[in-house]
Design an enzyme around this catalytic site. Structure first.
Site, PDB file in Angstrom:
ATOM      1  N   ILE A 157      61.817  39.638  -3.389  1.00 29.40           N
ATOM      2  CA  ILE A 157      62.941  38.709  -3.459  1.00 29.40           C
ATOM      3  C   ILE A 157      62.427  37.144  -3.061  1.00 29.40           C
ATOM      4  O   ILE A 157      62.969  36.283  -3.966  1.00 29.40           O
ATOM      5  CB  ILE A 157      63.620  39.260  -2.036  1.00 29.40           C
ATOM      6  N   PRO A 207      59.284  41.148   6.142  1.00 27.35           N
ATOM      7  CA  PRO A 207      59.772  42.403   6.815  1.00 27.35           C
ATOM      8  C   PRO A 207      59.690  41.979   8.354  1.00 27.35           C
ATOM      9  O   PRO A 207      58.932  41.060   8.793  1.00 27.35           O
ATOM     10  CB  PRO A 207      58.663  43.334   6.420  1.00 27.35           C
ATOM     11  N   ARG A 235      65.738  39.791   7.817  1.00 30.42           N
ATOM     12  CA  ARG A 235      65.932  40.566   8.954  1.00 30.42           C
ATOM     13  C   ARG A 235      66.177  39.559  10.023  1.00 30.42           C
ATOM     14  O   ARG A 235      65.715  38.603  10.364  1.00 30.42           O
ATOM     15  CB  ARG A 235      64.821  41.395   9.390  1.00 30.42           C
ATOM     16  N   ASP A 259      72.431  36.035   6.648  1.00 32.91           N
ATOM     17  CA  ASP A 259      73.009  37.539   6.241  1.00 32.91           C
ATOM     18  C   ASP A 259      72.578  38.481   6.860  1.00 32.91           C
ATOM     19  O   ASP A 259      73.012  39.544   6.874  1.00 32.91           O
ATOM     20  CB  ASP A 259      72.613  37.692   4.630  1.00 32.91           C
ATOM     21  N   GLU A 264      72.738  42.653  14.974  1.00 33.89           N
ATOM     22  CA  GLU A 264      73.773  43.233  13.948  1.00 33.89           C
ATOM     23  C   GLU A 264      74.243  44.449  13.941  1.00 33.89           C
ATOM     24  O   GLU A 264      75.313  45.036  13.591  1.00 33.89           O
ATOM     25  CB  GLU A 264      73.363  42.731  12.290  1.00 33.89           C
ATOM     26  N   HIS A 295      75.387  40.992   6.293  1.00 36.76           N
ATOM     27  CA  HIS A 295      74.303  41.639   5.592  1.00 36.76           C
ATOM     28  C   HIS A 295      74.728  42.372   4.136  1.00 36.76           C
ATOM     29  O   HIS A 295      74.465  43.666   4.099  1.00 36.76           O
ATOM     30  CB  HIS A 295      73.752  42.860   6.622  1.00 36.76           C
TER      31      HIS A 295
END
Length: 323
Positions: A157, A207, A235, A259, A264, A295
């Site tokens: 990404i 991560p 994250r 996001d 969350e 997300h």
């Protein structure tokens, strides 16, 4: 062979059904997330296919999982921080993920939020809501090709994100644990401190681990430009939320595109009464220089299809190979 798929949303159902038909494998579709309370739904299956923000369960959950004859947890996303890998290893459970379902989808969402924040769209909407349509000198913005974009993490990404910003003419710098030759044409490798201090847009692509938890906090915000924009498509736990709120309230940074949030799991993918939303979310959502999405950066037809197909393939191939 039978597989149980949890947290299934309507957009995924056609792909699950198509895969099931093509492979002649029964896939049980379950809307609820996987937990101790829903584990019995997977009785008679070889494994489960999951994607969710909340942890699966405690040590007792994994023991029961194995006792039921379940052998695989096929995560249909890249992140696996909600799975207790040590407990899986102890109970002989194999875990797979989908490291690259559509990196471009997440990269495009990050870019979309960054550009909207860069051009102060939320702040203009707030002014317009008060009948103010004049040119506010405080809201003059910059053009992307004049800016430096800093990436923390350069996986699939992060690499796609680098290519998008570079195509728009931005200078792209990146901090990553390893030097990846495939991105040499679009990024300049540097250290963490340089990314934090020099970037106009800082985009996170790492991560969540014990080492990265809260990696962007009070100290990092102090070192950022007051015109900097923080983008987090990775994250929520990477960012110290109270420190972010303070930095935004005191003008230490110019804006944030999020996001994902640290808490969350309490409300994303759910319908929650507005007055019951967490206080930190309400504070951030009220800021015109903040964009929050639930997300959904991954949520494109291409990504959903790949996540379902690869998530199921990972379980299927292991079971076929074993037999």
């Amino acid at each position: 062979m039978k597989i149980a798929a949890y947290s299934v949303v309507p957009a995924e159902k056609p792909y699950f059904k198509r895969w099931s038909k093509e492979h002649q494998v029964e896939v049980k579709l379950i809307a609820a997330p996987l937990s101790q309370a829903t584990l019995d739904e997977a009785a008679g299956c070889v494994g489960v296919c999951v994607q969710q923000p909340s942890a699966l369960g405690d040590a007792a959950f994994y023991r029961r999982f194995a006792q039921m004859g379940l052998k695989y947890i096929g995560v249909r996303s890249a992140g696996i921080d909600f799975v207790d890998l040590a407990a899986c290893q102890k109970n002989g459970i194999k875990v797979t993920n989908v490291p690259a379902y559509s990196p471009r989808a997440i990269a495009e969402m990050g870019l979309t939020q960054a550009l909207a924040l860069l051009r102060r769209l939320g702040e203009y909407r707030a002014e317009m809501a008060q009948g103010k349509f004049s040119l506010n000198p405080r809201l003059i913005s910059n053009e992307i090709y004049k800016l430096t974009v800093g990436l923390i993490g350069l996986g699939h990404i992060g690499g796609e994100t680098a290519r998008l910003y570079r195509a728009l003419g931005a200078r792209v710098i990146a901090y990553n644990r390893s030097h990846k030759i495939q991105y040499e044409s679009v990024v300049e490798y540097t250290d963490f401190a340089t990314v934090i201090a020099q970037s106009d847009i800082i985009s996170l692509h790492t991560p969540l681990t014990p080492a990265t938890n809260g990696m962007i906090g009070e100290e990092e915000f102090r070192k950022m430009k007051d015109s900097a924009i923080l983008i987090n498509m990775s994250r929520g736990g990477l960012v110290d939320t109270p420190a972010l709120i303070t930095a935004l309230q005191h003008g230490q940074i110019a804006g944030a595109g999020l996001d994902t949030l640290a808490n969350e799991a309490e409300f994303f993918r759910k319908d929650v009464p507005v007055d019951q939303l967490p206080a930190d979310y309400q504070t951030l959502a009220a800021m015109p220089n903040v964009i929050i999405t639930p997300h959904i950066a991954f949520y494109t037809a291409t990504a959903v299809k790949n996540m379902v197909n690869i998530g199921l393939d990972n379980i299927y191939r292991q079971e076929i190979k074993k037999n």
